[in-house]
Write an enzyme that holds these catalytic residues in place. Structure first.
Site, mmCIF file in Angstrom:
data_model
loop_
_atom_site.group_PDB
_atom_site.id
_atom_site.type_symbol
_atom_site.label_atom_id
_atom_site.label_comp_id
_atom_site.label_asym_id
_atom_site.label_seq_id
_atom_site.Cartn_x
_atom_site.Cartn_y
_atom_site.Cartn_z
ATOM 1 N N SER A 120 15.207 83.740 108.171
ATOM 2 C CA SER A 120 15.312 85.082 107.597
ATOM 3 C C SER A 120 13.950 85.745 107.603
ATOM 4 C CB SER A 120 15.836 85.027 106.168
ATOM 5 O OG SER A 120 15.676 86.281 105.517
ATOM 6 N N ARG A 175 15.789 77.810 101.704
ATOM 7 C CA ARG A 175 16.852 78.693 102.212
ATOM 8 C C ARG A 175 17.699 77.855 103.163
ATOM 9 N NH1 ARG A 175 18.023 84.337 103.277
ATOM 10 N NH2 ARG A 175 19.145 84.524 105.259
ATOM 11 N N SER A 183 28.220 86.745 108.846
ATOM 12 C CA SER A 183 26.871 86.256 108.585
ATOM 13 C C SER A 183 26.455 85.231 109.628
ATOM 14 C CB SER A 183 26.809 85.636 107.189
ATOM 15 O OG SER A 183 27.117 86.583 106.203
ATOM 16 N N CYS A 224 22.005 94.421 101.356
ATOM 17 C CA CYS A 224 20.995 93.372 101.261
ATOM 18 C C CYS A 224 20.277 93.107 102.583
ATOM 19 C CB CYS A 224 21.613 92.080 100.715
ATOM 20 S SG CYS A 224 23.073 91.522 101.590
ATOM 21 N N LEU A 225 20.725 93.708 103.678
ATOM 22 C CA LEU A 225 20.096 93.631 104.993
ATOM 23 C C LEU A 225 20.080 92.184 105.521
ATOM 24 C CD1 LEU A 225 17.092 96.106 104.553
ATOM 25 C CD2 LEU A 225 19.368 96.613 105.456
ATOM 26 N N HIS A 247 23.168 83.519 96.259
ATOM 27 C CA HIS A 247 21.906 84.148 96.670
ATOM 28 C C HIS A 247 21.272 84.808 95.439
ATOM 29 C CE1 HIS A 247 18.882 85.740 99.134
ATOM 30 N NE2 HIS A 247 19.569 86.522 99.943
ATOM 31 N N ASP A 267 27.430 94.476 103.005
ATOM 32 C CA ASP A 267 26.745 93.372 103.675
ATOM 33 C C ASP A 267 27.406 93.208 105.043
ATOM 34 O OD1 ASP A 267 25.161 91.209 104.258
ATOM 35 O OD2 ASP A 267 25.970 89.885 102.715
ATOM 36 N N ASN A 270 28.335 84.817 99.551
ATOM 37 C CA ASN A 270 27.356 84.279 98.602
ATOM 38 C C ASN A 270 26.754 85.351 97.699
ATOM 39 O OD1 ASN A 270 25.943 85.452 100.722
ATOM 40 N ND2 ASN A 270 24.799 83.617 101.271
ATOM 41 N N GLN A 310 18.363 87.561 95.612
ATOM 42 C CA GLN A 310 18.814 88.881 96.039
ATOM 43 C C GLN A 310 19.348 89.684 94.856
ATOM 44 O OE1 GLN A 310 18.800 90.409 99.307
ATOM 45 N NE2 GLN A 310 19.139 92.105 97.886
ATOM 46 N N ARG A 326 12.710 92.642 96.617
ATOM 47 C CA ARG A 326 12.835 91.200 96.801
ATOM 48 C C ARG A 326 11.503 90.522 96.464
ATOM 49 N NH1 ARG A 326 16.427 88.705 100.356
ATOM 50 N NH2 ARG A 326 15.177 86.841 99.969
#
Length: 362
Positions: free
Chosen positions: A110, A161, A284, A320-321, A188, A280, A219, A191, A348
């Site tokens: 990430s 992570r 993912s 949340c990108l 998460h 989101d 999540n 976040q 963040r």
């Protein structure tokens, strides 16, 4: 220039003067207090995350947002606002992490997580070490319990992570220093701390607002639900049938009796009156082979201008990108004046700085 330590610990009025008007409310409404962690209740999908070290009185981990009580979480958010104000003021003498190091384990890459943690630690005087997927493989090249003990001997704190939530639990069980959850397939929490900080800055409050999450019950949704178990708000997850969040986590939030929790399959009805519309990606990392199927199933859940109009003029847009523009959100929405996506992304770092200070007892 007056030192940051005197700003933070001398006069809170000086800290407040550095904040935008909307950010000051958190300082005024939630004065500093001694806070304690509480043990979270075990669920079928996620065992208790207040994991003690081998000695029985181990480090303070940050693995679930509800491993802490409401007062503690609000205290961390207050601290995030304070430290953010100091950094924004240009003050560089506040170095509470000087001489401390953090190991960052990434089995799931990430950009935001790495840069926000690494930069945040650097700005506070510490050093962060990146361990990518090829550098460390929990439970594969070396047993998880051995890696946890080795890294604990070198570092003061560890951020992980990961894909599997169980890997995080196993790692935290044997770590002798605080472990921070940078993300797992289940939740998460970092976040959500950034999200709440952003909402308070723009709305002046978090309690009682309506947050409508649009998309997969993933999540991020699980962390919002766990927040709603102790902080009163109206949370709606609008998702296609078959993509609902974990049932046990939903019931946990509802049974707490603190917040109004809704799971809806009707996006336009769900979004009415929202203070925040949250999106989101639909597929993912690790789900990209499902992208084509998901794009069909999620039709009608894209956040576009019409959906934001249905929400109402009071609604902010959050994400949340990374975002797939033209898929789960249109370019016009993410670039609109009521989009607070990039303030959210910056927060963040500030929220994570506060988490670091808390788990390290600084």
């Amino acid at each position: 220039m007056e030192s940051a330590s005197s700003i933070l610990w001398g006069s809170r009025l000086q800290v407040q003067s550095l904040l935008p008007q909307q950010s000051r409310s958190i300082l005024l409404r939630y004065p500093p207090s001694v806070v304690v962690c509480k043990q979270s209740t075990t669920t079928a999908s996620a065992p208790s995350l207040f994991v003690l070290g081998e000695g029985g009185g181990g480090p303070t981990h940050f693995l679930h947002i509800d491993d802490f009580d409401k007062k503690t979480v609000l205290h961390m958010l207050e601290r995030a606002a304070e430290v953010k104000a100091v950094l924004k003021s240009g003050e560089r003498n506040y170095q509470p992490l000087q001489g401390l190091s953090m190991a960052m384990i990434f089995t799931k890459p990430s950009m935001r997580t790495r840069v926000s943690f690494e930069t945040g630690v650097y700005k506070l005087g510490g050093h962060a070490i990146y361990l990518g997927p090829d550098d460390i493989q929990l439970g594969k090249r070396e047993e998880t319990r051995d890696i946890a003990r080795v890294l604990s001997g070198y570092n003061d704190v560890i951020m992980a992570r990961l894909f599997a939530h169980k890997d995080l639990l196993d790692f935290a069980m044997f770590a002798k220093v605080p472990v921070i959850n940078g993300l797992t397939d289940y939740n998460h929490p970092c976040q959500i701390m950034a999200d709440v900080l952003t909402i308070i800055e723009h709305l002046g409050r978090i309690e009682g607002i309506k947050v409508v999450y649009m998309g997969d019950g993933n999540n991020v949704v699980h962390s919002w639900l766990r927040l709603a178990a102790f902080l009163p708000l109206h949370f709606v997850c609008a998702c296609p049938r078959g993509f609902e969040p974990d049932t046990a986590t939903v019931e946990r939030a509802r049974n707490a009796g603190v917040s109004r929790i809704e799971i809806s399959n009707n996006p336009l009805e769900a979004v009415k009156g929202a203070h925040v519309v949250y999106a989101d990606v639909w597929a993912s990392m690790g789900q990209k082979e499902e992208a084509a199927i998901r794009s069909q199933r999620f039709k009608g859940f894209q956040v576009d201008e019409a959906m934001m109009e249905t929400a109402g003029p009071q609604a902010y847009f959050m994400h949340c990108l990374p975002a797939e523009r033209g898929v789960e959100v249109t370019d016009a929405v993410i670039e609109a004046p009521n989009s607070i996506v990039f303030a959210q992304a910056e927060n963040r770092m500030h929220a994570q700085n506060a988490i670091l200070l808390h788990v390290l007892g600084l």
